[in-house]
Write an enzyme that holds these catalytic residues in place. Structure first.
Site, short mmCIF file in Angstrom:
data_model
loop_
_atom_site.label_atom_id
_atom_site.label_comp_id
_atom_site.label_asym_id
_atom_site.label_seq_id
_atom_site.Cartn_x
_atom_site.Cartn_y
_atom_site.Cartn_z
N HIS A 303 0.84 -1.19 0.00
CA HIS A 303 0.00 0.00 0.00
C HIS A 303 0.88 1.25 0.00
CE1 HIS A 303 -3.21 -2.61 2.18
NE2 HIS A 303 -3.42 -2.61 0.88
N HIS A 476 4.01 0.02 4.85
CA HIS A 476 4.62 -1.13 5.56
C HIS A 476 3.72 -2.36 5.51
CE1 HIS A 476 7.13 2.14 7.08
NE2 HIS A 476 6.05 2.69 7.61
N HIS A 477 3.03 -2.55 4.38
CA HIS A 477 2.08 -3.65 4.25
C HIS A 477 2.47 -4.58 3.11
CE1 HIS A 477 -1.17 -0.74 6.07
NE2 HIS A 477 -0.28 -1.15 6.97
N CYS A 478 3.75 -4.88 2.98
CA CYS A 478 4.21 -5.70 1.85
C CYS A 478 3.83 -7.16 2.04
CB CYS A 478 5.70 -5.53 1.65
SG CYS A 478 6.71 -5.79 3.11
#
Length: 540
Positions: A303, A476-478
């Site tokens: 994101h 930080h949503h990998c």
């Protein structure tokens, strides 16, 4: 559970005695190690490249403000983003016991029910919403809700925020002026609306996966946790994962399984360092291929976070506590009352709404930051302000994680490929415009002096694009780089077993086929819980 023979690598100086080796003590790894070690008949070794979580900043909710600036992380950056004028992003990846759950903003969201039903419709049987909900509930010790959607008594503290500010309520009223309702539980029946997020906290302290799952169980004789234990490569013998080789050259055998839980960047990185990945690329780096699997490191999704920053007309946020004397007062308040700025994650207010009014569920997420300059690269207002972030939740762009060198000390090539798809660009800008509209509503006028970023000079679509190429960050949503699926191209099967190598499983957010519509930490914990049950079943 049946124990393995522990015979892998006999005669080659390998350390023996473990049934399971779990690589990475992050959100999923901490869970799976703790759950597997509930059976006293098996021996579990948990290896973490980073250090312990003894620093108080890992436990104070407001410690998040230090985290994206380097504490407890690998210090990696992305490749220049070719669809964002070459912008390079700081890409914070945790390097500490507890992983991302030890350094994140503690926001407890699970995504939308349809996210998981989509997985099931892709052929991932057993991963629909009704299948995963029991694992969310099992993990949870919720201080407010106990119903179909929530549980009490689990290891993970989940709490209402205790340090909101009056501007948060004004934000809710501002959203309502635009027709966006208040939602008292965005993890419940519906996701739509603005809210106070519940937080992974217990008694005003961070409830990381390490604190929730490992700390209470460190006395188990069959659970060994080693920190500062970086791994050079996985050892594969005869098509089976036999153990690991450490950076110091020592080797450790796994009698039953090696479980890779190093995250969406770390897991494909270690696989490729081990010769498991796109064979031609590995050969070009001097790595002998063990298994040609071109989809290791592919399918990276994340994101992209955009933000609007407003200067305030008074001390209505937590910005003033950045000054030493105010920080000292805040620390004293926290010690005495467990309240105030130190008890805040600084981002506990937000919600979900629509960039595309025809989207099947909310496609935007908001985070209201009770200050400015909280995260790496984000501007600070000298006189104090607030930050309203937005991210488009279901990007179509796909990136990759590849090696730039055979040297394990070198950072990987991380390419989220942000805005490769024009739809992502349009929806991201629509979300940014909506944050501007919210902050311009009458209920916030007593608090806000002026919008500073993007500011009135940003008007055209080109202006907005130029702005986000300078002012944006990762959420930080990998996820997605070891994709789960029923097809031959999937990296792992629907029980998270690695396709093509026996005795190897991947258990972390890299297995997600598509990114969920929210923060991802709660899902990582769910994946750890579900994986532990599958592993027990497979070895019963």
């Amino acid at each position: 559970m049946n124990r393995g023979t522990g015979e892998a690598g006999q005669g080659d100086g390998m350390e023996k005695g473990y049934d399971f080796i779990v690589i990475g003590a992050g959100s999923a790894g901490s869970v799976v190690a703790a759950r597997l070690s509930e059976d006293p008949a098996v021996k579990v070794l948990l290896l973490e490249a980073g250090g312990g979580d003894g620093n108080p900043l890992y436990h104070l909710p407001a410690g998040f403000a230090k985290m994206t600036k380097g504490i407890g992380s690998w210090g990696w950056d992305t490749a220049p983003q070719r669809h964002m004028k070459g912008k390079v992003f700081r890409y914070t990846q945790a390097k500490v016991l507890g992983g991302g759950s030890a350094i994140n903003a503690q926001i407890y969201t699970r995504g939308n029910a349809q996210d998981y039903d989509d997985w099931r419709q892709m052929g991932c049987t057993g991963w629909g919403y009704d299948d995963v909900l029991p694992y969310f509930r099992k993990a949870e010790d919720n201080d407010t809700f106990e119903n179909r959607f929530h549980g009490k008594g689990g290891p993970l503290g989940v709490s209402q925020p205790i340090a909101p500010l009056p501007i948060c309520e004004a934000y809710f009223e501002a959203a309502a002026a635009l027709g966006i309702p208040r939602n008292m539980d965005i993890n419940g029946e519906a996701q739509d609306g603005v809210c106070y997020y519940q937080l992974t906290q217990r008694n005003a302290r961070r409830s990381s996966a390490a604190m929730a799952y490992l700390a209470p169980n460190r006395g188990r004789a069959n659970l060994t946790v080693r920190t500062r234990a970086p791994i050079r490569r996985l050892l594969v013998e005869g098509g089976r994962a036999a153990g690991v080789e450490m950076m110091d050259g020592s080797r450790i055998a796994a009698g039953t399984e090696v479980i890779l839980s190093s995250g969406a960047i770390g897991s494909p990185r270690l696989l490729q360092l081990s010769g498991i990945g796109p064979a031609e690329e590995l050969r070009a780096l001097g790595i002998a291929p063990v298994l040609d699997q071109p989809n290791v490191g592919a399918n990276l999704q994340d994101h992209l976070d955009l933000y609007c920053i407003c200067e305030l007309s008074g001390p209505y946020s937590y910005d003033r506590y950045a000054k030493p004397h105010w920080a000292a007062l805040a620390g004293l308040q926290y010690l005495l009352t467990r309240k105030g700025p130190v008890a805040s994650s600084l981002f506990e207010t937000g919600g979900f709404w629509y960039a595309d009014p025809d989207a099947r569920s909310p496609d935007l997420q908001f985070h209201l930051g009770l200050g400015t300059g909280i995260e790496h690269g984000v501007a600070a207002m000298p006189m104090g302000g607030v930050t309203l972030n937005s991210c488009h939740l279901r990007p179509r762009s796909r990136g990759s994680v590849r090696l730039q060198s055979a040297d394990p000390a070198k950072a990987p090539l991380i390419d989220p490929n942000y805005l490769q798809d024009p739809h992502d660009r349009a929806m991201s800008i629509a979300g940014l415009k909506l944050t501007q509209q919210i902050l311009a509503q009458a209920p916030l006028k007593p608090f806000i002096k002026a919008e500073r970023l993007p500011g009135p000079e940003v008007r055209t679509e080109a202006d907005y694009f130029d702005f986000i190429c300078q002012h944006s960050k990762t959420s930080h949503h990998c996820v997605g780089t070891c994709r789960m699926g029923p097809d031959d191209g999937a990296v792992v099967d629907i029980r998270l077993r690695f396709n093509g190598i026996d005795g190897l499983r991947v258990v972390d957010n890299s297995i997600m086929p598509t990114v969920i519509s929210s923060n991802t930490n709660a899902a990582a914990i769910m994946i750890g819980e579900k994986a532990a049950d599958m592993i027990r079943e497979d070895h019963a």
